[in-house]
Design an enzyme around this catalytic site. Structure first.
Site, PDB file in Angstrom:
ATOM      1  N   HIS A  86      52.815  58.644   8.888  1.00  0.00           N
ATOM      2  CA  HIS A  86      51.521  58.214   9.423  1.00  0.00           C
ATOM      3  C   HIS A  86      50.531  59.379   9.418  1.00  0.00           C
ATOM      4  O   HIS A  86      49.379  59.236   8.980  1.00  0.00           O
ATOM      5  CB  HIS A  86      51.666  57.739  10.874  1.00  0.00           C
ATOM      6  N   HIS A 103      59.081  59.007  10.063  1.00  0.00           N
ATOM      7  CA  HIS A 103      58.198  57.848  10.247  1.00  0.00           C
ATOM      8  C   HIS A 103      56.821  58.299  10.736  1.00  0.00           C
ATOM      9  O   HIS A 103      55.789  57.921  10.168  1.00  0.00           O
ATOM     10  CB  HIS A 103      58.833  56.892  11.262  1.00  0.00           C
ATOM     11  N   GLU A 104      56.807  59.104  11.790  1.00  0.00           N
ATOM     12  CA  GLU A 104      55.533  59.544  12.363  1.00  0.00           C
ATOM     13  C   GLU A 104      54.803  60.525  11.450  1.00  0.00           C
ATOM     14  O   GLU A 104      53.572  60.494  11.360  1.00  0.00           O
ATOM     15  CB  GLU A 104      55.773  60.175  13.744  1.00  0.00           C
TER      16      GLU A 104
END
Length: 234
Positions: A65, A61-62
């Site tokens: 980003h 997820h990170e």
């Protein structure tokens, strides 16, 4: 850019602390909260399974980003948020899932419409990854469950420990990823959803509405699944 040249090892350390802490917190929450400490063996197993899932769910997820933002030319690094870690553990003791251990800090030079769009797309990348992972884990769960059912019907043998671990990990994986996608799309504070809605309300609304029923289904089904596990031996 100055932010991109910061110590990569320090960033990896902050990632590791967040993953370890969130894995423990999610494991406690999934096991039932503070009451789970009555059965330390079962709690330990659930925490280990949660750690495996959190590694994929949170790190990917990170990284989504981070990669998306840097592709747009923005400085982006991960930073741990200590109050979020404390809140996550407190929520876990009550049996609740709360995920705000930190996040990728993205710096934009000017608050233009173009930059807001790029920031919104970078923010959306994380929840989209969790949506995809939720589906992957759900499919894997169905495959493992079918394998177990076939093994029982063809050989009559009891479910092996490895099969049990795989069944738990795939189910927890679907549950956590679905929850993270929904939770992060909430248009509030510093959540991904706020940046997405600030960029494009229609896109944010579609994603949130699309994810909501799946998240509710996973959470309700997980309650049933864990209830069945307490009443039978796999």
């Amino acid at each position: 850019m100055e932010v991109q040249k910061e110590n990569i090892w320090h960033e990896i350390l902050e990632f590791a602390v967040s993953v370890l802490w969130m894995g423990i917190a999610f494991g406690i929450a999934i096991a039932g909260g503070v009451g789970a400490f009555k059965d330390m063996i079962s709690l330990r197993t659930t925490i280990i399974e949660a750690l495996v899932v959190v590694f994929f769910a949170f790190v990917f997820h990170e990284l989504a980003h981070r990669v998306a933002a840097r592709r747009y030319g923005f400085p982006a690094v991960y930073r741990v948020w200590i109050p979020g870690l404390i809140l996550a553990m407190g929520a876990a003791m009550l049996g609740w899932l709360f995920a705000a251990p930190g996040g990728v800090v993205i710096q934009i030079a000017e608050n233009t419409a173009e930059n807001r769009a790029k920031l919104g797309k970078s923010a959306l990348a994380g929840p989209v990854v969790n949506m995809v992972l939720a589906v992957v884990f759900a499919v894997a769960f169905i495959i493992v469950a079918s394998w177990i059912a076939y093994s029982k019907s063809s050989t009559g043998n009891e479910t092996s420990q490895i099969q049990t671990y795989l069944l738990d990990i795939t189910y927890i994986g679907a549950e956590i990823n679905a929850w993270l996608a929904f939770f992060n799309l909430i248009p509030w504070g510093n959540f991904d959803g706020f940046k997405v809605f600030h960029w494009n309300r229609k896109s944010g609304s579609y994603c949130l509405l699309f994810q909501s029923p799946f998240t509710l289904e996973y959470i309700s089904a997980s309650t049933l699944y864990r209830g069945e596990k307490t009443g039978m031996k796999l």
